[in-house]
Scaffold this motif. Structure first.
Motif, mmCIF file in Angstrom:
data_model
loop_
_atom_site.group_PDB
_atom_site.id
_atom_site.type_symbol
_atom_site.label_atom_id
_atom_site.label_comp_id
_atom_site.label_asym_id
_atom_site.label_seq_id
_atom_site.Cartn_x
_atom_site.Cartn_y
_atom_site.Cartn_z
ATOM 1 N N SER A 18 0.832 -1.203 0.000
ATOM 2 C CA SER A 18 0.000 0.000 0.000
ATOM 3 C C SER A 18 0.866 1.252 0.000
ATOM 4 C CB SER A 18 -0.919 0.017 1.227
ATOM 5 O OG SER A 18 -1.763 -1.120 1.260
ATOM 6 N N TYR A 19 0.328 2.316 -0.623
ATOM 7 C CA TYR A 19 0.968 3.612 -0.524
ATOM 8 C C TYR A 19 0.958 4.060 0.943
ATOM 9 C CZ TYR A 19 0.197 3.852 -5.591
ATOM 10 O OH TYR A 19 0.195 3.604 -6.940
ATOM 11 N N THR A 20 2.105 4.513 1.414
ATOM 12 C CA THR A 20 2.228 4.863 2.829
ATOM 13 C C THR A 20 1.948 6.331 3.103
ATOM 14 O OG1 THR A 20 4.605 5.123 2.450
ATOM 15 C CG2 THR A 20 3.858 3.017 3.326
ATOM 16 N N SER A 21 1.814 7.154 2.092
ATOM 17 C CA SER A 21 1.531 8.571 2.293
ATOM 18 C C SER A 21 0.028 8.793 2.449
ATOM 19 C CB SER A 21 2.053 9.394 1.118
ATOM 20 O OG SER A 21 3.445 9.240 0.965
ATOM 21 N N GLU A 22 -0.314 9.943 2.989
ATOM 22 C CA GLU A 22 -1.714 10.311 3.119
ATOM 23 C C GLU A 22 -2.331 10.530 1.736
ATOM 24 O OE1 GLU A 22 -3.430 10.339 5.834
ATOM 25 O OE2 GLU A 22 -1.764 9.973 7.215
ATOM 26 N N ALA A 33 3.302 7.671 -8.311
ATOM 27 C CA ALA A 33 3.146 7.392 -6.876
ATOM 28 C C ALA A 33 3.954 6.172 -6.456
ATOM 29 C CB ALA A 33 1.670 7.189 -6.542
ATOM 30 N N SER A 34 4.022 5.154 -7.303
ATOM 31 C CA SER A 34 4.804 3.959 -6.976
ATOM 32 C C SER A 34 6.288 4.287 -6.922
ATOM 33 C CB SER A 34 4.542 2.862 -8.009
ATOM 34 O OG SER A 34 3.177 2.494 -8.022
ATOM 35 N N TYR A 35 6.752 5.124 -7.853
ATOM 36 C CA TYR A 35 8.160 5.533 -7.868
ATOM 37 C C TYR A 35 8.514 6.277 -6.584
ATOM 38 C CZ TYR A 35 12.292 8.226 -9.258
ATOM 39 O OH TYR A 35 13.539 8.803 -9.303
ATOM 40 N N LEU A 36 7.711 7.270 -6.226
ATOM 41 C CA LEU A 36 8.021 8.089 -5.045
ATOM 42 C C LEU A 36 7.891 7.285 -3.760
ATOM 43 C CD1 LEU A 36 6.221 11.394 -6.096
ATOM 44 C CD2 LEU A 36 8.669 10.909 -6.124
ATOM 45 N N THR A 37 6.908 6.380 -3.698
ATOM 46 C CA THR A 37 6.752 5.561 -2.490
ATOM 47 C C THR A 37 7.916 4.603 -2.334
ATOM 48 O OG1 THR A 37 4.344 5.712 -2.725
ATOM 49 C CG2 THR A 37 5.198 4.016 -1.256
ATOM 50 N N ALA A 38 8.376 4.015 -3.444
ATOM 51 C CA ALA A 38 9.522 3.103 -3.360
ATOM 52 C C ALA A 38 10.784 3.838 -2.923
ATOM 53 C CB ALA A 38 9.743 2.425 -4.714
ATOM 54 N N LYS A 39 10.908 5.103 -3.302
ATOM 55 C CA LYS A 39 12.132 5.842 -2.986
ATOM 56 C C LYS A 39 12.070 6.521 -1.628
ATOM 57 C CE LYS A 39 15.509 8.971 -5.029
ATOM 58 N NZ LYS A 39 15.924 9.676 -6.248
ATOM 59 N N TYR A 40 10.896 7.086 -1.269
ATOM 60 C CA TYR A 40 10.808 7.873 -0.044
ATOM 61 C C TYR A 40 9.897 7.269 1.017
ATOM 62 C CZ TYR A 40 12.892 11.555 -2.898
ATOM 63 O OH TYR A 40 13.734 12.285 -3.701
ATOM 64 N N GLN A 41 9.135 6.215 0.661
ATOM 65 C CA GLN A 41 8.112 5.672 1.547
ATOM 66 C C GLN A 41 7.045 6.733 1.792
ATOM 67 O OE1 GLN A 41 7.950 2.312 2.440
ATOM 68 N NE2 GLN A 41 9.530 2.326 0.855
ATOM 69 N N SER A 42 7.018 7.371 2.937
ATOM 70 C CA SER A 42 6.021 8.402 3.209
ATOM 71 C C SER A 42 6.584 9.763 2.804
ATOM 72 C CB SER A 42 5.644 8.394 4.697
ATOM 73 O OG SER A 42 4.681 9.384 4.974
ATOM 74 N N TYR A 43 5.764 10.589 2.127
ATOM 75 C CA TYR A 43 6.272 11.861 1.628
ATOM 76 C C TYR A 43 5.129 12.856 1.516
ATOM 77 C CZ TYR A 43 4.324 10.108 -2.758
ATOM 78 O OH TYR A 43 3.486 9.604 -3.712
ATOM 79 N N THR A 44 5.479 14.119 1.430
ATOM 80 C CA THR A 44 4.545 15.204 1.140
ATOM 81 C C THR A 44 5.002 15.911 -0.127
ATOM 82 O OG1 THR A 44 5.775 16.813 2.469
ATOM 83 C CG2 THR A 44 4.078 15.512 3.603
ATOM 84 N N CYS A 45 4.159 16.812 -0.624
ATOM 85 C CA CYS A 45 4.482 17.505 -1.879
ATOM 86 C C CYS A 45 5.725 18.367 -1.714
ATOM 87 C CB CYS A 45 3.290 18.349 -2.316
ATOM 88 S SG CYS A 45 3.501 19.128 -3.929
#
Length: 701
Positions: free
Chosen positions: A374-378, A428-440
């Motif tokens: 699952s995506y870990t960001s809000e 979203a998959s790219y950013l989640t794999a690289k940063y896990q949880s993130y904001t803009c």
């Protein structure tokens, strides 16, 4: 006549770096009188050092001096030559000794770095063991490669050597390359503690007065949330850095376990090969295998004699165990009923216990599987990042639309443009794999870097020499004085200016392969396959899996706005398509995306319209209609066939789905939708349905 008397020369002795010397104060001559062999000069070869020592050796005194004969040549000193040769031999001996020591150390180090078994010719010739020998060799090769990848460091080592020729010991310092131990040295910031105390003091002061002003309280809570986010991000970055640095050690440990298992498997099958009686029944084979593995593991871990000694003792233990197995088999043959009952009770107990534990394990495994994919960001952060990236694409489209305005003066503009668009789930998959949880705010720089890698816009000026026809007139006078006029056409060259506009679009999947580590790339593919367990967050379609509805008997109410029945007929002919390949591939995607918006854009494109063209509902579709003044909110009555209808399934204010309006009756609106349960379907909804966000009103005039 006797020689005049001379005073005795004054001789003094003193110690120098090269030993004791005698200095004649009268003549100033010096003579080395020490018997100690001079330390070798490290900058000279042994032969040069020995020659230098020989030049400074004291002359050999003779107890029976010969009378001096004037004019006679001095007698050659053969003892000095012998000492020089002896010193040269000693230097060569020391050099050979050091070389032998270094070679022995290298061999010892190489021996400790490998867990490779040594196989005899008989073992390699046995067909039954060939498979397991190959596995053992491959596992050992992988282990050696993994150990070689561990970071190295040079350690200063003190080595004590003994020179047999001189009978003296020497200490030598040299650097040895060793595996760098895993670990990290935390850098302590002396200002961290005062800064923390100051921050606590400031927060306490604000807490004491924030209840009096709601604005201050809100700003303070936002500031605290930002601080927590920064600390969390810093921890994640540090954790990722540590995981990256520890990867070679993990790989080495994994390879070592694999080599250990391969060696144990070989020993087990070697024992079976040498003791065929062990294969008599499956129970004896199972217990025998476990016993051999435990024995080999114990020997390989504890013994100081290495792998070869462990293998030999394991073979002997296996032979001894084989004898015990024969005795056990005889006991089972004498008491078959009792053994069968004991085995049955044991199996029943194992089945009951495994059944009880599997429930908890299954629940835990399912929960971990859902969380791990699952995506870990809000959700709000995911949508905000997607909108920010779509904004960059809209700016690029605007720049291309204004090329001729911003670059005037060209005779021709030639366009070679790729599609502008992306799969939101890929981003979203790219950013989640690289940063896990993130904001803009945290990934804004990364978004710009990805955008620059995905889109390349180049403007190239080209000049062509072209020709145009021009009429020329010549006037001339003949011999009689009469004037004549001739008109003709000539080709006149001129420069023709062309501006070539080219846009390339690199898929995000290719960018992910280039930017992410292997572990991150594997996570990226998992997130993309599961859509982060949030398939509809970016306008992914409709979760409705029910069948398409029948329009027979529906009495449509015509509004005053003209519609387009041709696009409705085209859309209705697509009903039944599953997967949406014709639509998302037409848009330019090289893999499946949530394709409801692509379906609507495809239908408009088949009608000869270049816009609206959008692949996302909230970030692209609605902004186009609202910016052109063609938007109607939920409850708008004058909808027409061919309008776009947008849905907000979770009522969070963001559009999740889009379809085409077929028409309406007194109480319901009828639609054709792509990606409704991954298929094209005809659906209907009440006109006041809460999930209808609004309508994109098409202007067909």
């Amino acid at each position: 006549m006797k020689d005049p008397l001379k005073p005795r020369d004054k001789i003094t002795q003193k110690m120098t770096r090269d030993g004791a010397i005698a200095e004649n104060q009268t003549t100033g001559d010096t003579e080395r009188i020490s018997n100690r062999i001079r330390d070798a000069d490290l900058q000279k070869t042994p032969e040069q050092q020995a020659a230098q020592d020989a030049m400074q050796l004291p002359p050999v005194s003779d107890t029976s001096p010969l009378p001096h004969v004037p004019g006679a040549a001095p007698k050659a000193d053969t003892g000095k030559t012998e000492r020089v040769m002896k010193h040269i031999d000693a230097a060569h001996t020391r050099k050979a000794s050091k070389k032998a020591v270094r070679k022995a150390q290298a061999e010892a180090t190489a021996g400790t770095k490998s867990s490779r078994l040594q196989f005899t010719d008989e073992e390699r010739a046995a067909p039954e063991l060939e498979k397991y020998i190959k596995k053992s060799d491959k596992a050992a090769d992988r282990l050696d490669k993994a150990k070689a990848a561990i970071p190295k460091e040079k350690k200063l080592v003190k080595e004590r050597t003994f020179d047999e020729t001189t009978g003296k010991g020497k200490t030598r310092l040299h650097f040895e390359e060793k595996d760098k131990p895993p670990g990290f040295k935390e850098k302590h910031n002396p200002l961290s503690r005062p800064t923390q105390e100051a921050g606590i003091l400031v927060h306490n002061k604000i807490h004491s007065v924030e209840k009096d002003n709601s604005g201050v309280e809100g700003a303070h809570k936002s500031e605290e949330a930002a601080e927590r986010g920064l600390k969390y991000g810093a921890r994640k970055i540090k954790q990722g850095y540590r995981n990256h640095k520890l990867k070679p050690y993990r790989e080495a440990a994994k390879a070592e376990k694999a080599a250990f298992r391969a060696n144990m498997d070989f020993q087990y099958h070697k024992t079976l090969h040498e003791n065929p009686q062990l294969t008599s029944n499956p129970i004896s084979r199972f217990w025998q295998k476990q016993k051999i593995k435990r024995q080999y593991a114990k020997e390989a871990r504890n013994t100081a004699k290495g792998i070869k000694g462990a293998a030999e003792r394991t073979r002997k233990a296996a032979a001894k165990a084989a004898e015990k197995t024969k005795q056990t088999a005889a006991f089972v043959a004498r008491h078959p009923a009792g053994v069968a009952i004991a085995v049955g009770v044991l199996l029943l107990f194992i089945m009951v216990m495994s059944g009880l534990s599997s429930c908890g394990a299954m629940f835990s495994g399912t929960l971990n599987g859902v969380l791990g994919t699952s995506y870990t960001s809000e959700d709000s952060d995911l949508v905000e990042v997607e909108n920010s990236y779509a904004g960059l694409e809209n700016e690029l489209q605007s720049r291309i639309d204004n090329i001729e305005r911003d670059n005037p003066g060209y005779d021709e503009y030639r366009y070679d443009l790729a599609n502008i668009g992306h799969n939101p789930h890929e981003l979203a998959s790219y950013l989640t794999a690289k940063y896990q949880s993130y904001t803009c705010a945290e990934v804004q720089s990364e978004l710009q870097r990805i955008f620059n890698q995905q889109y390349k816009l180049t403007l190239t000026e080209e000049v062509e020499i072209r020709y145009r026809e021009e009429e020329r007139t010549d006037t001339w006078t003949d011999e009689d004085g009469n004037e004549h006029t001739d008109t003709y056409t000539v080709q006149v060259p001129y420069e023709y200016y062309i501006l070539n506009v080219k846009l390339t679009n690199t898929p995000l999947s290719t960018i992910a392969e280039n930017n992410l580590t292997p572990e991150q790339l594997e996570m990226y593919r998992v997130y993309l396959q599961t859509s982060g367990n949030k398939p509809l967050i970016f306008g992914g379609g409709s979760p409705d899996t029910s069948a398409s509805e029948d329009l027979s008997g529906v009495d449509f109410v015509n509004g005053t706005r003209p519609g387009n029945t041709a696009i409705v007929d085209l859309a209705k002919r697509q009903v039944g398509n599953v997967g949406g390949y014709p639509y998302w591939s037409w848009y330019g995607f090289n893999s499946r995306v949530e394709w409801c918006a692509c379906f609507v854009s495809w239908c408009y494109g088949q009608m000869g319209l270049s816009e609206p063209r959008f692949a996302a509902c909230q970030s692209q579709g609605i902004p186009w209609f609202t910016s052109h003044g063609q938007w109607g909110a939920r409850g708008y009555e004058n909808i027409a066939p061919g309008d776009a209808i947008f849905f907000d399934w979770d009522l969070d204010g963001s559009a999740d789905h889009v379809g085409l309006v077929i028409g309406r009756d007194e109480s319901r609106v009828y639609t054709v939708e792509g990606n409704s349960g991954d298929a094209c379907k005809i659906k209907s909804y009440p006109l006041d349905y809460a999930c209808i966000k609004g309508y994109g009103l098409m202007n067909w005039n």
